[in-house]
Write a protein that holds these residues in place. Structure first.
Motif, short mmCIF file in Angstrom:
data_model
loop_
_atom_site.label_atom_id
_atom_site.label_comp_id
_atom_site.label_asym_id
_atom_site.label_seq_id
_atom_site.Cartn_x
_atom_site.Cartn_y
_atom_site.Cartn_z
N ALA A 1 5.74 -0.92 2.15
CA ALA A 1 4.65 -0.67 1.20
C ALA A 1 4.20 -1.94 0.47
O ALA A 1 2.99 -2.20 0.36
N GLY B 1 1.75 -3.77 2.36
CA GLY B 1 0.53 -3.07 2.72
C GLY B 1 0.59 -2.37 4.05
O GLY B 1 -0.45 -2.06 4.65
N ILE B 2 1.78 -2.07 4.53
CA ILE B 2 1.98 -1.47 5.85
C ILE B 2 2.20 0.03 5.69
O ILE B 2 3.09 0.46 4.95
N GLY B 3 1.39 0.81 6.40
CA GLY B 3 1.54 2.25 6.36
C GLY B 3 2.31 2.82 7.51
O GLY B 3 2.83 3.94 7.42
N PRO C 1 6.66 4.10 5.29
CA PRO C 1 7.40 3.70 4.08
C PRO C 1 8.31 4.78 3.53
O PRO C 1 9.29 4.48 2.85
N LEU D 1 -1.23 7.85 9.12
CA LEU D 1 -1.47 6.46 8.75
C LEU D 1 -2.00 6.35 7.32
O LEU D 1 -3.02 6.96 6.98
N ARG D 2 -1.29 5.58 6.48
CA ARG D 2 -1.73 5.32 5.11
C ARG D 2 -1.55 3.83 4.82
O ARG D 2 -0.72 3.44 4.02
N GLY D 3 -2.32 3.01 5.50
CA GLY D 3 -2.21 1.57 5.37
C GLY D 3 -2.31 0.92 6.73
O GLY D 3 -2.61 1.57 7.74
N ALA D 4 -2.04 -0.36 6.78
CA ALA D 4 -2.14 -1.09 8.03
C ALA D 4 -1.05 -0.65 9.01
O ALA D 4 0.03 -0.21 8.62
N GLN E 1 -8.83 -0.18 12.68
CA GLN E 1 -7.68 -0.23 11.77
C GLN E 1 -6.98 -1.59 11.91
O GLN E 1 -6.72 -2.03 13.02
#
Length: 396
Positions: free
Chosen positions: A21, A24-26, A52, A96-99, A123
């Motif tokens: 997190a 910035g990684i989902g 995460p 997916l909630r981020g990169a 994405q």
């Protein structure tokens, strides 16, 4: 076949999740075999999907049978085509909630483009490898145990070397005899490396001027090999009296690699070889004392470099001319070229329970390579050496 403890895998995944997190990684999709084994305890054609929060899923294309010997703690979801993955991820709660993050240092460009265009169009896909490699730098008690087992194999094999060496025997014959012994004692055979174009077998047996030949690999010693298709390692050259014989072997137990080099000679060696050996012994003393938690790799690199220059041997250290390598020690683990490295610019300080192979080596024209290598664990008081074969040049 010994499974990795479930608690070990859980701790590793939780540590990775904690780092996702803030970066910035989902969603992390782990594919590379060593990384898969580290987090999932097995190797498959597929991905370990990690968000995460929540439980990871092992997405398996092959094999489709359930391997009950190494089941691992994570639920397996089977697929046949990459196009199925977005739906599977949604069904398993890994939306997916981020990169998206993947190991971009080792994933082929064609794979990257296919995944980006077909699965996650528009994405961002970022590099997961730095987080993984940094995490894997520090070893757990379980991992240290595997290193001890691999080191014991190397020590047992090197104890048999003096009885094997004799004039007229080829480097290749010695290499084959040693590999036979390593495998019988439990060496798994494959030695994994991370660098995408670095190829190694399990070690180099080099004698005399063969030890001076650089290879296409980023390693201090190379050797001619015996095929233009694989120009490194032992050749058909015969062992001869009064020349250095270096035996650089790796052993791997449950995936964990230990690296060691020892020197031998049939008869005697010229005085220049012994002068270089005195430098090797000094470098060992300096490294053993300096490699402690908090020490900067660059500081250690320059400390040892100054010692070499004071002896007038800098031109022969870690290679000759433009073939000189830029590291004095390399991390080992599930791969032979793990973090950390003892180089001038490696950015991370040493920490307790890092494990490195230290290999100071000198390349003497018309003589050969003189050096040594041991794998050691970083402790608050210095290096605890895991490989314990007697040091020195063994004269036979």
């Amino acid at each position: 076949m010994e499974p990795v403890p479930t608690t070990e895998l859980s701790v590793r995944v939780k540590a990775l999740q904690k780092a996702l997190a803030p970066a910035g990684i989902g969603l992390a999709l782990i594919r590379q075999p060593a990384d898969l084994f580290y987090y999932a305890g097995t190797v498959v054609d597929g991905f370990l999907a990690v968000a995460p929060e929540g439980q990871p899923s092992l997405l398996v294309r092959r094999p489709h049978h359930q391997d009950h010997s190494t089941p691992g703690p994570w639920p397996r979801v089977r697929y046949r085509d990459l196009k199925e993955l977005p739906q599977i991820l949604g069904q398993t709660g890994l939306e997916l909630r981020g990169a998206v993050a993947m190991e971009l240092d080792v994933i082929p460009a064609v794979w990257f483009r296919r995944i980006q265009e077909q699965l996650f169009p528009g994405q961002p896909i970022v590099d997961l490898s730095p987080l993984i490699r940094i995490q894997r730098m520090v070893k757990s008690p379980y991992e240290i145990t595997q290193f001890h087992r691999a080191a014991a194999i190397l020590d047992q094999v090197h104890a048999q070397v003096p009885a094997l060496l004799q004039p007229g025997l080829s480097e290749l014959e010695v290499s084959a005899a040693l590999e036979y012994r390593l495998r019988l004692l439990g060496h798994q055979g494959l030695v994994r490396v991370r660098n995408w174009d670095l190829e190694v077998y399990y070690g180099h047996v080099l004698s005399g001027v063969s030890g001076l030949l650089a290879a296409y690999t980023d390693t201090p010693s190379g050797g001619p090999g015996f095929s233009a298709a694989f120009p490194q390692g032992p050749s058909l050259k015969k062992l001869a009296p009064n020349e250095p014989i270096s035996i650089d072997l790796a052993a791997c137990v449950n995936g964990y690699i230990v690296d060691m080099t020892r020197m031998y000679a049939l008869g005697s060696l010229p005085s220049r070889a012994w002068e270089a050996w005195e430098a090797v012994e000094e470098l060992y003393r300096l490294y053993t004392a300096a490699a402690k938690p908090g020490a900067g790799p660059g500081e250690i690199y320059h400390l040892l470099g100054d010692a070499v220059r004071s002896r007038g041997l800098a031109d022969f250290f870690m290679g000759l001319g433009n073939d000189r390598v830029s590291f004095l020690a390399h991390g080992v683990g599930l791969e032979l070229d793990e973090y950390p490295f003892i180089t001038a610019r490696f950015p991370y300080p040493l920490e307790a329970d890092m494990v490195l192979a230290f290999e100071p080596k000198f390349f003497l024209p018309e003589i050969g390579m003189i050096g040594q290598e041991d794998t050691g664990r970083i402790t608050p008081t210095g290096v605890e050496w895991l490989t314990r074969s007697p040091r020195g040049i063994t004269i036979i």
